[in-house]
Write a protein that holds these residues in place. Structure first.
Motif, PDB file in Angstrom:
ATOM      1  N   GLY A 106       0.792  -1.215   0.000  1.00 24.16           N
ATOM      2  CA  GLY A 106       0.000   0.000   0.000  1.00 24.16           C
ATOM      3  C   GLY A 106       0.825   1.265   0.000  1.00 24.16           C
ATOM      4  N   LEU A 118      -7.694  -1.803   9.667  1.00 23.20           N
ATOM      5  CA  LEU A 118      -7.622  -2.247   8.273  1.00 23.20           C
ATOM      6  C   LEU A 118      -8.050  -3.712   8.159  1.00 23.20           C
ATOM      7  CD1 LEU A 118      -4.256  -0.597   7.147  1.00 23.20           C
ATOM      8  CD2 LEU A 118      -6.583   0.241   6.807  1.00 23.20           C
ATOM      9  N   ARG A 127      -5.117  -2.385   3.181  1.00 21.05           N
ATOM     10  CA  ARG A 127      -3.822  -1.706   3.093  1.00 21.05           C
ATOM     11  C   ARG A 127      -3.685  -0.992   1.750  1.00 21.05           C
ATOM     12  NH1 ARG A 127       0.594  -6.139   4.011  1.00 21.05           N
ATOM     13  NH2 ARG A 127      -0.856  -7.307   2.677  1.00 21.05           N
ATOM     14  N   SER A 133      -6.092   3.451   4.506  1.00 22.13           N
ATOM     15  CA  SER A 133      -4.698   3.239   4.909  1.00 22.13           C
ATOM     16  C   SER A 133      -4.052   4.544   5.368  1.00 22.13           C
ATOM     17  CB  SER A 133      -3.896   2.621   3.767  1.00 22.13           C
ATOM     18  OG  SER A 133      -3.760   3.521   2.673  1.00 22.13           O
ATOM     19  N   SER A 254      -8.441  -1.900  -3.068  1.00 22.35           N
ATOM     20  CA  SER A 254      -8.423  -2.855  -1.958  1.00 22.35           C
ATOM     21  C   SER A 254      -9.038  -4.194  -2.330  1.00 22.35           C
ATOM     22  CB  SER A 254      -9.162  -2.278  -0.742  1.00 22.35           C
ATOM     23  OG  SER A 254     -10.540  -2.129  -1.006  1.00 22.35           O
TER      24      SER A 254
END
Length: 279
Positions: A106, A118, A127, A133, A254
């Motif tokens: 990330g 998360l 992440r 994030s 994600s």
């Protein structure tokens, strides 16, 4: 970017030091900035070498996609705005960045066992979510600062681990990043990490003086967000809203597969202006 910067050779140009120190007087930052030989080496690398210049230029350009969001989140979480430039060292503002060695991922390079709200499961790895994030990173930085009481040590702790920095402080008696640096109580990567970020902050505040007057920021990522609790194929969503599948995939980094998780709340990001059509 941190890997590129690790190739820096430590030759200090006194003209760079003098120039950067003079510009500190007109630099507005919510961090206590300093220019010393260690920082000047990275200013020189970013300003006067092709590889360093291109690396920082591309980071600055990509920052345009997320800068407003990151600044808002950092203000909400009460951390200095200039810590946005941690993302220069971590990922160059790439939300899909992956470190094959450490498995950190990330924009803010969280490890697989990271929590801070998360979610990670078979469908989602937050992440990779830029906003979630960023909030987790801001909260983590605030936690480290509450332990160490210094923003330079906080940056070092973000890179090396809070416990490691605490032990180095206890060993030497110095709660000061530069003293730990001089006494060789930091790993090489952490020694580079903090000066690299400080150099990026100084250049970001005076881009034209360091040859970055050609920066064209990427346009901000603008989305509509709908919260759903059922499994939806991005291919179907693509047909519904008339947006390319690649665009939807980029807006939802994600997602680990082209489908939202079943029986779980998920914030689906759509191209701006398409939420009504989707609904």
């Amino acid at each position: 970017p941190a890997d590129v910067a690790s190739e820096v050779t430590f030759e200090v140009d006194p003209n760079i030091v003098a120039k950067a120190q003079a510009e500190l007087a007109t630099t507005k930052s919510d961090l206590p900035l300093v220019v010393n030989d260690y920082v000047a080496v990275y200013i020189n690398f970013f300003a006067n070498t092709q590889r360093g210049h291109n690396t920082l230029l591309h980071s600055f350009q990509r920052a345009g996609r997320y800068k407003a969001m990151i600044q808002r989140v950092m203000a909400e979480e009460g951390v200095p705005q200039d810590l946005i430039y941690l993302a220069v060292a971590e990922s160059g503002f790439n939300p899909r960045a992956m470190n094959g060695h450490s498995h950190a991922c990330g924009m803010w390079q969280f490890m697989p066992d990271t929590r801070y709200g998360l979610v990670r499961n078979a469908y989602v790895d937050e992440r990779f979510d830029p906003e979630k994030s960023t909030r987790a990173s801001a909260r983590y930085m605030k936690f480290i600062y509450d332990q160490l009481g210094d923003w330079y040590l906080t940056m070092a702790g973000y890179n090396w681990g809070t416990g490691n920095v605490q032990r180095a402080v206890e060993k030497t008696g110095y709660a000061d990043f530069w003293e730990l640096y001089k006494r060789n109580n930091l790993p090489a990567e952490t020694k580079s990490y903090v000066p690299e970020i400080l150099a990026a902050i100084i250049i970001a505040n005076h881009p034209a003086q360091y040859g970055f007057d050609e920066i064209t920021l990427d346009p901000p990522v603008l989305t509509d967000t709908v919260t759903i609790n059922y499994s939806a194929s991005l291919r179907l969503v693509s047909d519904i809203v008339g947006a390319p599948l690649d665009e939807l995939t980029a807006l939802n980094p994600s997602l680990l597969r082209s489908v939202t998780p079943p029986d779980t709340s998920f914030d689906l990001h759509l191209p701006a202006g398409t939420a009504t059509l989707f609904n």
